[in-house]
Scaffold this motif. Structure first.
Motif, short mmCIF file in Angstrom:
data_model
loop_
_atom_site.label_atom_id
_atom_site.label_comp_id
_atom_site.label_asym_id
_atom_site.label_seq_id
_atom_site.Cartn_x
_atom_site.Cartn_y
_atom_site.Cartn_z
N GLN A 144 0.81 -1.21 0.00
CA GLN A 144 0.00 0.00 0.00
C GLN A 144 0.85 1.27 0.00
O GLN A 144 0.51 2.25 -0.66
N THR A 145 1.97 1.26 0.70
CA THR A 145 2.84 2.43 0.75
C THR A 145 3.30 2.83 -0.65
O THR A 145 3.30 4.01 -1.00
N PHE A 146 3.69 1.85 -1.44
CA PHE A 146 4.13 2.13 -2.81
C PHE A 146 2.96 2.62 -3.66
O PHE A 146 3.09 3.58 -4.42
N ARG A 147 1.81 1.99 -3.49
CA ARG A 147 0.64 2.39 -4.27
C ARG A 147 0.24 3.83 -3.93
O ARG A 147 -0.09 4.63 -4.82
N ASP A 148 0.28 4.18 -2.64
CA ASP A 148 -0.02 5.56 -2.23
C ASP A 148 0.99 6.53 -2.84
O ASP A 148 0.62 7.61 -3.31
N TRP A 149 2.27 6.16 -2.83
CA TRP A 149 3.32 7.01 -3.39
C TRP A 149 3.12 7.20 -4.88
O TRP A 149 3.28 8.32 -5.40
N MET A 150 2.76 6.14 -5.58
CA MET A 150 2.52 6.25 -7.03
C MET A 150 1.41 7.26 -7.31
O MET A 150 1.56 8.11 -8.18
N GLN A 151 0.32 7.19 -6.55
CA GLN A 151 -0.77 8.12 -6.79
C GLN A 151 -0.39 9.54 -6.38
O GLN A 151 -0.68 10.50 -7.10
N SER A 152 0.27 9.70 -5.24
CA SER A 152 0.61 11.04 -4.77
C SER A 152 1.60 11.74 -5.71
O SER A 152 1.68 12.97 -5.72
N GLU A 181 -4.33 -1.88 -7.02
CA GLU A 181 -3.24 -2.52 -7.76
C GLU A 181 -3.34 -2.33 -9.26
O GLU A 181 -2.33 -2.08 -9.93
N GLN A 182 -4.53 -2.41 -9.82
CA GLN A 182 -4.66 -2.28 -11.28
C GLN A 182 -4.29 -0.88 -11.75
O GLN A 182 -3.62 -0.72 -12.76
N SER A 183 -4.73 0.14 -11.01
CA SER A 183 -4.37 1.51 -11.39
C SER A 183 -2.88 1.73 -11.32
O SER A 183 -2.29 2.37 -12.19
N VAL A 184 -2.25 1.17 -10.29
CA VAL A 184 -0.80 1.31 -10.14
C VAL A 184 -0.09 0.54 -11.25
O VAL A 184 0.88 1.05 -11.84
N LEU A 185 -0.56 -0.65 -11.57
CA LEU A 185 0.04 -1.40 -12.68
C LEU A 185 -0.09 -0.64 -13.99
O LEU A 185 0.87 -0.55 -14.76
N ASP A 202 14.61 1.36 -12.30
CA ASP A 202 15.64 1.71 -11.32
C ASP A 202 15.48 3.16 -10.86
O ASP A 202 15.59 3.45 -9.67
N ASN A 203 15.22 4.06 -11.78
CA ASN A 203 15.02 5.47 -11.43
C ASN A 203 13.77 5.66 -10.57
O ASN A 203 13.79 6.41 -9.59
N LEU A 204 12.69 4.99 -10.94
CA LEU A 204 11.45 5.07 -10.16
C LEU A 204 11.66 4.51 -8.77
O LEU A 204 11.25 5.12 -7.77
N TYR A 205 12.33 3.37 -8.68
CA TYR A 205 12.59 2.73 -7.39
C TYR A 205 13.44 3.64 -6.50
O TYR A 205 13.16 3.80 -5.31
N LYS A 206 14.47 4.25 -7.07
CA LYS A 206 15.33 5.16 -6.29
C LYS A 206 14.53 6.35 -5.78
O LYS A 206 14.74 6.79 -4.65
N SER A 207 13.64 6.86 -6.59
CA SER A 207 12.79 7.98 -6.15
C SER A 207 11.89 7.55 -5.01
O SER A 207 11.71 8.30 -4.04
#
Length: 87
Positions: A26-34, A43-47, A75-80
């Motif tokens: 959930q933390t990653f999914r929240d970060w993706m949206q924010s 999960e589908q929106s994040v995918l 790698d860039n997304l993960y580092k961010s």
């Protein structure tokens, strides 16, 4: 194996493993949206957002030897994402 043929193993793809694990968190999914990388935190929106960013149609493509561009983008997304936390 039983016929004395060499066993060919696929090279491990860290990006594929990371992407698979993080989309479930959930933390990653929240970060993706924010960060406006996804339209929602499900999960589908994040995918969908992840596929758009990486230029792929599935996470499995991260393991494709010809898709270094997608691995670099991951790698860039993960580092961010990791860099967004104060340890």
């Amino acid at each position: 194996d039983e016929h004395q043929q060499p066993v060919v193993r696929k090279k491990h793809c860290a990006q594929l493993t990371q992407a698979g694990m993080l989309v479930g968190q959930q933390t990653f999914r929240d970060w993706m949206q924010s960060n406006n990388y996804s339209s929602g935190t499900d999960e589908q929106s994040v995918l969908d957002g992840l596929y758009k960013i990486l230029g792929v149609t599935s996470r499995a493509q991260l393991a494709d030897p010809d898709r270094q561009d997608a691995r670099d983008k991951w790698d860039n997304l993960y580092k961010s994402f990791v860099g967004s936390f104060d340890f």
